[in-house]
Design a protein around this motif. Structure first.
Motif, PDB file in Angstrom:
ATOM      1  N   GLY A  87       0.811  -1.216   0.000  1.00 24.41           N
ATOM      2  CA  GLY A  87       0.000   0.000   0.000  1.00 24.41           C
ATOM      3  C   GLY A  87       0.838   1.257   0.000  1.00 24.41           C
ATOM      4  O   GLY A  87       0.483   2.260  -0.626  1.00 24.41           O
ATOM      5  N   VAL A  88       1.968   1.222   0.715  1.00 21.78           N
ATOM      6  CA  VAL A  88       2.868   2.382   0.756  1.00 21.78           C
ATOM      7  C   VAL A  88       3.474   2.619  -0.624  1.00 21.78           C
ATOM      8  O   VAL A  88       3.549   3.746  -1.106  1.00 21.78           O
ATOM      9  N   ARG A  89       3.906   1.532  -1.280  1.00 17.90           N
ATOM     10  CA  ARG A  89       4.502   1.650  -2.611  1.00 17.90           C
ATOM     11  C   ARG A  89       3.507   2.223  -3.617  1.00 17.90           C
ATOM     12  O   ARG A  89       3.871   3.013  -4.484  1.00 17.90           O
ATOM     13  N   ALA A  90       2.263   1.835  -3.468  1.00 18.52           N
ATOM     14  CA  ALA A  90       1.236   2.287  -4.409  1.00 18.52           C
ATOM     15  C   ALA A  90       0.739   3.693  -4.095  1.00 18.52           C
ATOM     16  O   ALA A  90      -0.040   4.267  -4.857  1.00 18.52           O
ATOM     17  N   GLY A  91       1.178   4.235  -2.957  1.00 15.88           N
ATOM     18  CA  GLY A  91       0.730   5.562  -2.567  1.00 15.88           C
ATOM     19  C   GLY A  91      -0.636   5.567  -1.914  1.00 15.88           C
ATOM     20  O   GLY A  91      -1.211   6.630  -1.678  1.00 15.88           O
ATOM     21  N   ALA A  92      -1.159   4.370  -1.630  1.00 20.88           N
ATOM     22  CA  ALA A  92      -2.493   4.275  -1.048  1.00 20.88           C
ATOM     23  C   ALA A  92      -2.470   4.324   0.472  1.00 20.88           C
ATOM     24  O   ALA A  92      -3.491   4.589   1.102  1.00 20.88           O
ATOM     25  N   ARG A  93      -1.311   4.029   1.069  1.00 14.16           N
ATOM     26  CA  ARG A  93      -1.201   4.020   2.526  1.00 14.16           C
ATOM     27  C   ARG A  93      -0.004   4.850   2.959  1.00 14.16           C
ATOM     28  O   ARG A  93       1.028   4.871   2.307  1.00 14.16           O
ATOM     29  N   SER A  94      -0.150   5.531   4.093  1.00 16.55           N
ATOM     30  CA  SER A  94       0.971   6.267   4.667  1.00 16.55           C
ATOM     31  C   SER A  94       1.665   5.387   5.709  1.00 16.55           C
ATOM     32  O   SER A  94       1.204   4.298   6.035  1.00 16.55           O
ATOM     33  N   VAL A  95       2.756   5.880   6.239  1.00 15.67           N
ATOM     34  CA  VAL A  95       3.611   5.104   7.137  1.00 15.67           C
ATOM     35  C   VAL A  95       3.346   5.506   8.582  1.00 15.67           C
ATOM     36  O   VAL A  95       3.290   6.693   8.901  1.00 15.67           O
ATOM     37  N   PRO A  96       3.173   4.532   9.476  1.00 21.26           N
ATOM     38  CA  PRO A  96       2.908   4.866  10.884  1.00 21.26           C
ATOM     39  C   PRO A  96       4.098   5.556  11.539  1.00 21.26           C
ATOM     40  O   PRO A  96       5.252   5.334  11.172  1.00 21.26           O
TER      41      PRO A  96
END
Length: 328
Positions: A87-96
């Protein structure tokens, strides 16, 4: 699997404990650089999770310090937080906003290489982003001061004091804001990750496990925490009280040591063109970082084969704490 614990069962606001991870700046020696001067925590120390607030360093919001009991415990924690690299790679999720303080002692024992790699990236990526966030905050203040000075304003006394502190930290002239801005700048995520993968063997080296040292930085001084190679005449390597301190020291090294002047100049040139500094373009300027033959070629290969450029746009989740309850 070891159980991850919080400080208490109190409400979220009461779980904030003040803790300073930055031990202050010190005088750089040889190819070493400022960092914490306190001893690294001993192996076998009880492991917990604590809420901490950064002060006075400018990481925005809160930061969760994570001390895992073992690799399985750490992996389970990341799963509970929904921290997936896809998800992070796809830009869909941010990092905690988490800071793993040390790598699990049994990381090397994980049988599946992909599982080991994923756990390492999940542990180190937030640290790189947190360190860059600190630098970005300092840089923002410098840019605001530069704009004010160019408009004819006189810096306030507190701004002058802060500029003097920053100039001393980075070995620059407080009167030359352009020169200071060339030093106070971010390090591309792909570059930092590629170097730490090579230097630490995906977090399995003795330096990484015993000394929280992710970048193989040497020191001629016995006055700082260090580890010595187990060979006659072995080099002395920096050790750190936490992994975050190792990342901070690495970035400070690139931003202040004379050996990396070309790195800073090339980064500033990219800024002048209106583009974000690129790990791919800056890597060739680090030919003096290591004595290992083909070092730059190896780092370049790691960046490419592990898709690290896809993480250049990774961002910390500003609302991560607000969306989590105290139970984790």
């Amino acid at each position: 699997m070891g159980k991850t614990r919080l400080a208490s069962g109190l409400g979220l606001g009461a779980l904030v404990a003040i803790a300073l991870l930055w031990a202050g700046s010190s005088t750089a020696a040889s190819n070493a650089h400022p960092g914490a001067e306190e001893a690294a925590p001993p192996a076998g120390e009880p492991l917990t999770i604590n809420w901490i607030e950064r002060d006075p360093h400018p990481i925005e919001g809160l930061l969760l310090k994570v001390e895992p009991e073992d690799a399985e415990d750490l992996g389970a924690f990341f799963e509970r937080q929904g921290f997936g690299m896809a998800g992070v790679r796809a830009g869909a999720r941010s990092v905690p906003r988490v800071a793993v303080t040390r790598l699990p002692q049994d990381l090397k024992a994980l049988r599946r290489a992909e599982e080991r790699k994923l756990l390492f990236l999940r542990s180190v990526l937030p640290l790189v982003l947190l360190s860059n966030e600190e630098i970005r905050t300092w840089r923002g203040r410098l840019l605001a001061l530069q704009e004010a000075v160019q408009a004819g304003a006189e810096p306030a006394p507190e701004d002058r004091a802060w500029l003097a502190e920053m100039a001393e930290r980075y070995g620059s002239d407080p009167q030359d804001l352009d020169a200071l801005l060339r030093r106070v700048d971010e390090v591309p995520v792909s570059l930092a990750l590629g170097q730490t993968i090579l230097e630490s063997g995906w977090g399995t080296s003795r330096l990484a496990i015993e000394g929280n040292a992710l970048f193989g930085e040497t020191t001629p001084s016995t006055a700082v925490p260090h580890l010595v190679q187990r060979v006659e005449g072995g080099k002395r390597f920096r050790a750190f009280p936490s992994l975050l301190e190792s990342v901070r020291a690495y970035m400070h090294n690139l931003n202040s040591h004379p050996a990396y002047r070309r790195f800073r100049e090339q980064r500033a040139a990219q800024r002048a063109l209106g583009v974000m500094p690129s790990g791919k373009l800056l890597l060739p300027t680090l030919e003096r970082y290591a004595e290992l033959p083909q070092y730059l070629k190896l780092v370049r290969s790691l960046i490419r084969s592990n898709g690290l450029e896809e993480l250049e746009s990774a961002r910390l989740d500003r609302d991560w704490f607000a969306s989590r309850d105290a139970s984790f």
